[in-house]
Design a protein around this motif. Sequence first.
Motif, PDB file in Angstrom:
ATOM      1  N   ALA A  55      29.997 -19.816 -11.925  1.00  0.00           N
ATOM      2  CA  ALA A  55      30.134 -18.598 -11.132  1.00  0.00           C
ATOM      3  C   ALA A  55      28.905 -17.698 -11.238  1.00  0.00           C
ATOM      4  N   ALA A  56      28.041 -17.945 -12.218  1.00  0.00           N
ATOM      5  CA  ALA A  56      26.862 -17.100 -12.425  1.00  0.00           C
ATOM      6  C   ALA A  56      25.667 -17.537 -11.590  1.00  0.00           C
TER       7      ALA A  56
ATOM      8  N   VAL B 102      31.953 -27.039  -1.344  1.00  0.00           N
ATOM      9  CA  VAL B 102      31.875 -26.095  -2.462  1.00  0.00           C
ATOM     10  C   VAL B 102      32.652 -26.619  -3.659  1.00  0.00           C
ATOM     11  N   VAL B 103      32.356 -26.063  -4.831  1.00  0.00           N
ATOM     12  CA  VAL B 103      33.132 -26.362  -6.031  1.00  0.00           C
ATOM     13  C   VAL B 103      33.935 -25.115  -6.388  1.00  0.00           C
ATOM     14  N   VAL B 104      35.230 -25.300  -6.595  1.00  0.00           N
ATOM     15  CA  VAL B 104      36.131 -24.204  -6.945  1.00  0.00           C
ATOM     16  C   VAL B 104      36.204 -24.110  -8.467  1.00  0.00           C
ATOM     17  N   VAL B 105      35.950 -22.916  -8.998  1.00  0.00           N
ATOM     18  CA  VAL B 105      35.894 -22.712 -10.453  1.00  0.00           C
ATOM     19  C   VAL B 105      36.579 -21.394 -10.806  1.00  0.00           C
ATOM     20  N   PRO B 106      37.011 -21.232 -12.077  1.00  0.00           N
ATOM     21  CA  PRO B 106      37.493 -19.924 -12.518  1.00  0.00           C
ATOM     22  C   PRO B 106      36.361 -18.898 -12.460  1.00  0.00           C
ATOM     23  N   LYS B 107      36.699 -17.645 -12.254  1.00  0.00           N
ATOM     24  CA  LYS B 107      35.681 -16.609 -12.113  1.00  0.00           C
ATOM     25  C   LYS B 107      34.836 -16.428 -13.373  1.00  0.00           C
ATOM     26  N   ASP B 108      35.369 -16.803 -14.533  1.00  0.00           N
ATOM     27  CA  ASP B 108      34.602 -16.647 -15.772  1.00  0.00           C
ATOM     28  C   ASP B 108      33.865 -17.926 -16.160  1.00  0.00           C
ATOM     29  N   HIS B 109      33.831 -18.920 -15.258  1.00  0.00           N
ATOM     30  CA  HIS B 109      33.126 -20.171 -15.543  1.00  0.00           C
ATOM     31  C   HIS B 109      31.627 -19.960 -15.379  1.00  0.00           C
ATOM     32  N   VAL B 110      30.822 -20.733 -16.101  1.00  0.00           N
ATOM     33  CA  VAL B 110      29.374 -20.594 -16.053  1.00  0.00           C
ATOM     34  C   VAL B 110      28.829 -20.837 -14.640  1.00  0.00           C
TER      35      VAL B 110
ATOM     36  N   TYR C 253      34.125 -19.841  -5.697  1.00  0.00           N
ATOM     37  CA  TYR C 253      33.522 -21.135  -5.373  1.00  0.00           C
ATOM     38  C   TYR C 253      32.040 -20.958  -5.094  1.00  0.00           C
ATOM     39  N   ARG C 254      31.304 -22.059  -5.283  1.00  0.00           N
ATOM     40  CA  ARG C 254      29.864 -22.089  -5.051  1.00  0.00           C
ATOM     41  C   ARG C 254      29.496 -23.366  -4.290  1.00  0.00           C
ATOM     42  N   PRO C 255      28.482 -23.318  -3.398  1.00  0.00           N
ATOM     43  CA  PRO C 255      28.056 -24.512  -2.657  1.00  0.00           C
ATOM     44  C   PRO C 255      27.537 -25.613  -3.598  1.00  0.00           C
ATOM     45  N   VAL C 256      27.812 -26.855  -3.205  1.00  0.00           N
ATOM     46  CA  VAL C 256      27.286 -28.023  -3.912  1.00  0.00           C
ATOM     47  C   VAL C 256      26.246 -28.656  -2.998  1.00  0.00           C
ATOM     48  N   SER C 257      24.980 -28.582  -3.390  1.00  0.00           N
ATOM     49  CA  SER C 257      23.864 -28.899  -2.493  1.00  0.00           C
ATOM     50  C   SER C 257      23.837 -30.344  -2.008  1.00  0.00           C
TER      51      SER C 257
END
Length: 253
Positions: A90-91, A80-88, A161-165
Motif C-alpha cells: 500500500a506504500a 490490480v492487487v488487493v491488499v490490506p491498507k497496512d500492507h507494505v 489496491y495497486r496496479p500490477v505492471s
Amino acid sequence: MTGSEVSPSFRLAYVPGVTPTKWVRIWNERLPDVPLTLIAVSAAEAPDVLRAGGADAGFVRLPIDRTDLSAIPLYTETTVVVVPKDHVVAAVDEVSAEDLADEIVLHPLDETLEWEHRPGRPANERPATTEDAVELVAAGVGLLVVPQSLARLHHRKDLTYRPVSDAPESRVALSWPEDETTDLVEDFIGIVRGRTVNSSRGRTPAPAQPKGKRPDKGGARQKPAAGKSAGKSPRSGSGGPKGAKRGKPRRRS
C-alpha cells in the motif's frame, strides 16, 4: 396485434465488474416500447447462457470460445492487487508480479485472468469465488490479483489496491449468438459503439425534417430599395453628390 404476435423485448447478460447503466439508459430513451431486462451471470457461464438463448446479447470477459458467438472487444482493464491498507504494498504506486513472489496470492475458482505463471505462493485451498477471496484478504490470509473493476465491486474500507505492471489484462466485449444477429441486437451494438440515433447504420433513424426557406441573416446581402444608389459611400469620393468640388492643395513658397 394478433394473438400470435409477441411483444418485443431484449435480454442483456452482464458479468461481475461491468456496469451497463449508461447503455441501458440510452436504450430506454431510444426504444421506450422495448423493455430491456438485465441478467447477472458469472464470467464462466456467460458464453453458455448466450448459446442456450438465455440472453440476446451480453457483456463477457475475453477470451471465450467464439466458434458460434460474435464478439466486439470494448475495453481493456488494468489489473490490480488487493491488499490490506497496512500492507507494505500500500506504500507504493505500482508493483510487479515478482514483487509478490514471497506473498500468498489467492486464486479463486472463478478467476478471470489467464496466467502463464501465477505469481506468489499458492494458498492451501482455492476460494470458490472472488468475493470469498476478498474476505480472506481482509482476514490477512493472502493477497488477490484481479481486474480493477472487481476490486471496486468488492471494495472494503480496510482494503486497498495497486496496479500490477506485468500482469495479464482482462478484456471486456459485447457478445451474441452469431446466427441470432437480430434487429434489436443491431440496435444495441449501435448504442454501445456510440452511434447517434440518425446514424446511417441505425435501424430506425429519426425522420428527416422538411427543408424550409432559409431565413435571411443579418449579414446577408439584400437588394437595394428602389431609388437608392448601391454605389460607394460619399466618403469614398466617387459616390459623392454631383457638382461637389474639391479644392486644390496650395503650393508652398
